[in-house]
Motif scaffolding. Structure first.
Motif, PDB file in Angstrom:
ATOM      1  N   LEU A 174     -19.928  -4.557  28.174  1.00 15.02           N
ATOM      2  CA  LEU A 174     -20.204  -5.024  29.533  1.00 15.02           C
ATOM      3  C   LEU A 174     -20.168  -6.551  29.615  1.00 15.02           C
ATOM      4  O   LEU A 174     -19.628  -7.110  30.566  1.00 15.02           O
ATOM      5  CB  LEU A 174     -21.546  -4.488  30.017  1.00 15.02           C
ATOM      6  CG  LEU A 174     -21.567  -2.991  30.319  1.00 15.02           C
ATOM      7  CD1 LEU A 174     -23.002  -2.484  30.406  1.00 15.02           C
ATOM      8  CD2 LEU A 174     -20.805  -2.695  31.593  1.00 15.02           C
ATOM      9  N   MET A 175     -20.745  -7.206  28.616  1.00 13.12           N
ATOM     10  CA  MET A 175     -20.716  -8.672  28.605  1.00 13.12           C
ATOM     11  C   MET A 175     -19.284  -9.190  28.430  1.00 13.12           C
ATOM     12  O   MET A 175     -18.904 -10.184  29.059  1.00 13.12           O
ATOM     13  CB  MET A 175     -21.633  -9.222  27.517  1.00 13.12           C
ATOM     14  CG  MET A 175     -23.121  -9.003  27.793  1.00 13.12           C
ATOM     15  SD  MET A 175     -23.700  -9.709  29.352  1.00 13.12           S
ATOM     16  CE  MET A 175     -23.485 -11.460  29.009  1.00 13.12           C
ATOM     17  N   ALA A 176     -18.499  -8.521  27.599  1.00  9.65           N
ATOM     18  CA  ALA A 176     -17.094  -8.909  27.443  1.00  9.65           C
ATOM     19  C   ALA A 176     -16.353  -8.737  28.767  1.00  9.65           C
ATOM     20  O   ALA A 176     -15.554  -9.606  29.166  1.00  9.65           O
ATOM     21  CB  ALA A 176     -16.433  -8.088  26.337  1.00  9.65           C
ATOM     22  N   ASN A 177     -16.604  -7.631  29.466  1.00 12.25           N
ATOM     23  CA  ASN A 177     -15.977  -7.412  30.766  1.00 12.25           C
ATOM     24  C   ASN A 177     -16.436  -8.442  31.789  1.00 12.25           C
ATOM     25  O   ASN A 177     -15.665  -8.884  32.637  1.00 12.25           O
ATOM     26  CB  ASN A 177     -16.269  -5.996  31.279  1.00 12.25           C
ATOM     27  CG  ASN A 177     -15.206  -5.014  30.869  1.00 12.25           C
ATOM     28  OD1 ASN A 177     -14.174  -5.380  30.315  1.00 12.25           O
ATOM     29  ND2 ASN A 177     -15.460  -3.746  31.133  1.00 12.25           N
ATOM     30  N   TRP A 178     -17.690  -8.819  31.719  1.00  8.62           N
ATOM     31  CA  TRP A 178     -18.203  -9.855  32.631  1.00  8.62           C
ATOM     32  C   TRP A 178     -17.415 -11.147  32.426  1.00  8.62           C
ATOM     33  O   TRP A 178     -16.988 -11.781  33.382  1.00  8.62           O
ATOM     34  CB  TRP A 178     -19.692 -10.084  32.374  1.00  8.62           C
ATOM     35  CG  TRP A 178     -20.227 -11.180  33.244  1.00  8.62           C
ATOM     36  CD1 TRP A 178     -20.344 -12.495  32.919  1.00  8.62           C
ATOM     37  CD2 TRP A 178     -20.666 -11.055  34.587  1.00  8.62           C
ATOM     38  NE1 TRP A 178     -20.846 -13.197  33.984  1.00  8.62           N
ATOM     39  CE2 TRP A 178     -21.050 -12.344  35.024  1.00  8.62           C
ATOM     40  CE3 TRP A 178     -20.778  -9.976  35.464  1.00  8.62           C
ATOM     41  CZ2 TRP A 178     -21.542 -12.564  36.301  1.00  8.62           C
ATOM     42  CZ3 TRP A 178     -21.266 -10.216  36.728  1.00  8.62           C
ATOM     43  CH2 TRP A 178     -21.635 -11.491  37.137  1.00  8.62           C
ATOM     44  N   TYR A 179     -17.221 -11.515  31.168  1.00 10.34           N
ATOM     45  CA  TYR A 179     -16.463 -12.731  30.867  1.00 10.34           C
ATOM     46  C   TYR A 179     -15.031 -12.608  31.393  1.00 10.34           C
ATOM     47  O   TYR A 179     -14.518 -13.534  32.041  1.00 10.34           O
ATOM     48  CB  TYR A 179     -16.446 -13.013  29.364  1.00 10.34           C
ATOM     49  CG  TYR A 179     -15.551 -14.166  29.022  1.00 10.34           C
ATOM     50  CD1 TYR A 179     -15.963 -15.478  29.243  1.00 10.34           C
ATOM     51  CD2 TYR A 179     -14.266 -13.949  28.531  1.00 10.34           C
ATOM     52  CE1 TYR A 179     -15.115 -16.546  28.973  1.00 10.34           C
ATOM     53  CE2 TYR A 179     -13.420 -15.007  28.261  1.00 10.34           C
ATOM     54  CZ  TYR A 179     -13.841 -16.299  28.484  1.00 10.34           C
ATOM     55  OH  TYR A 179     -13.002 -17.344  28.225  1.00 10.34           O
ATOM     56  N   LEU A 180     -14.394 -11.472  31.123  1.00 12.86           N
ATOM     57  CA  LEU A 180     -13.015 -11.276  31.589  1.00 12.86           C
ATOM     58  C   LEU A 180     -12.935 -11.401  33.108  1.00 12.86           C
ATOM     59  O   LEU A 180     -12.077 -12.111  33.640  1.00 12.86           O
ATOM     60  CB  LEU A 180     -12.488  -9.914  31.141  1.00 12.86           C
ATOM     61  CG  LEU A 180     -12.231  -9.737  29.653  1.00 12.86           C
ATOM     62  CD1 LEU A 180     -11.919  -8.282  29.326  1.00 12.86           C
ATOM     63  CD2 LEU A 180     -11.108 -10.653  29.177  1.00 12.86           C
ATOM     64  N   ALA A 181     -13.817 -10.706  33.808  1.00  9.39           N
ATOM     65  CA  ALA A 181     -13.785 -10.739  35.270  1.00  9.39           C
ATOM     66  C   ALA A 181     -14.082 -12.138  35.809  1.00  9.39           C
ATOM     67  O   ALA A 181     -13.446 -12.586  36.767  1.00  9.39           O
ATOM     68  CB  ALA A 181     -14.790  -9.734  35.828  1.00  9.39           C
ATOM     69  N   SER A 182     -15.028 -12.837  35.181  1.00  5.03           N
ATOM     70  CA  SER A 182     -15.396 -14.168  35.678  1.00  5.03           C
ATOM     71  C   SER A 182     -14.324 -15.218  35.400  1.00  5.03           C
ATOM     72  O   SER A 182     -14.352 -16.295  35.991  1.00  5.03           O
ATOM     73  CB  SER A 182     -16.734 -14.601  35.086  1.00  5.03           C
ATOM     74  OG  SER A 182     -16.622 -14.828  33.698  1.00  5.03           O
TER      75      SER A 182
END
Length: 97
Positions: A77-85
Motif C-alpha cells: 500500500l505504501m509503495a502504491n501510495w508513492y507510485l500514485a503520488s
C-alpha cells in the motif's frame, strides 16, 4: 488463511473486489497516506500504514477485514501510495484470503 474472524473464504473472495476497487490515493485530502474503501452504501478512509479509521464507517466485520488487509499489505500500500503520488500507475494488491 481459510477463515478470518468468522467469515469464510468464499465470502472474503466475494467482497475482495469491492475492497480493492475502492482504493484511491488523494495526497492532499488527508495529508498522509490513506486508502478509501467502499462497501455497499458505506464509505471509509483508513490511514496507511496502521489501518486507523480517519473518516466514515463500515460494518464491524468488514472493518476488521479491511484493517487486517491493510496490516498484511502495508508495504504494498505504501509503495502504491508513492507510485500514485508521483503520477505512476499503482499495481494490483491481492485480496485477503
Amino acid at each position: 488463511m481459510g477463515c478470518f474472524s468468522g467469515v469464510g473464504e468464499k465470502k472474503l473472495e466475494r467482497y475482495a473486489d469491492a475492497f480493492l476497487a475502492a482504493i484511491r490515493q488523494h495526497a492532499f485530502q488527508h495529508h498522509y497516506p490513506h486508502v478509501h474503501i467502499r462497501y455497499h452504501e458505506f464509505k471509509a478512509v483508513f490511514r496507511i500504514p496502521g489501518g486507523e479509521l480517519l473518516e466514515g464507517e463500515l460494518p464491524g466485520r468488514q472493518m476488521k477485514l479491511v484493517q487486517a488487509w491493510i496490516e498484511l499489505h502495508q508495504d504494498d500500500l505504501m509503495a502504491n501510495w508513492y507510485l500514485a503520488s508521483t503520477g505512476q500507475t499503482p499495481f494490483k494488491i491481492d485480496p485477503l484470503r
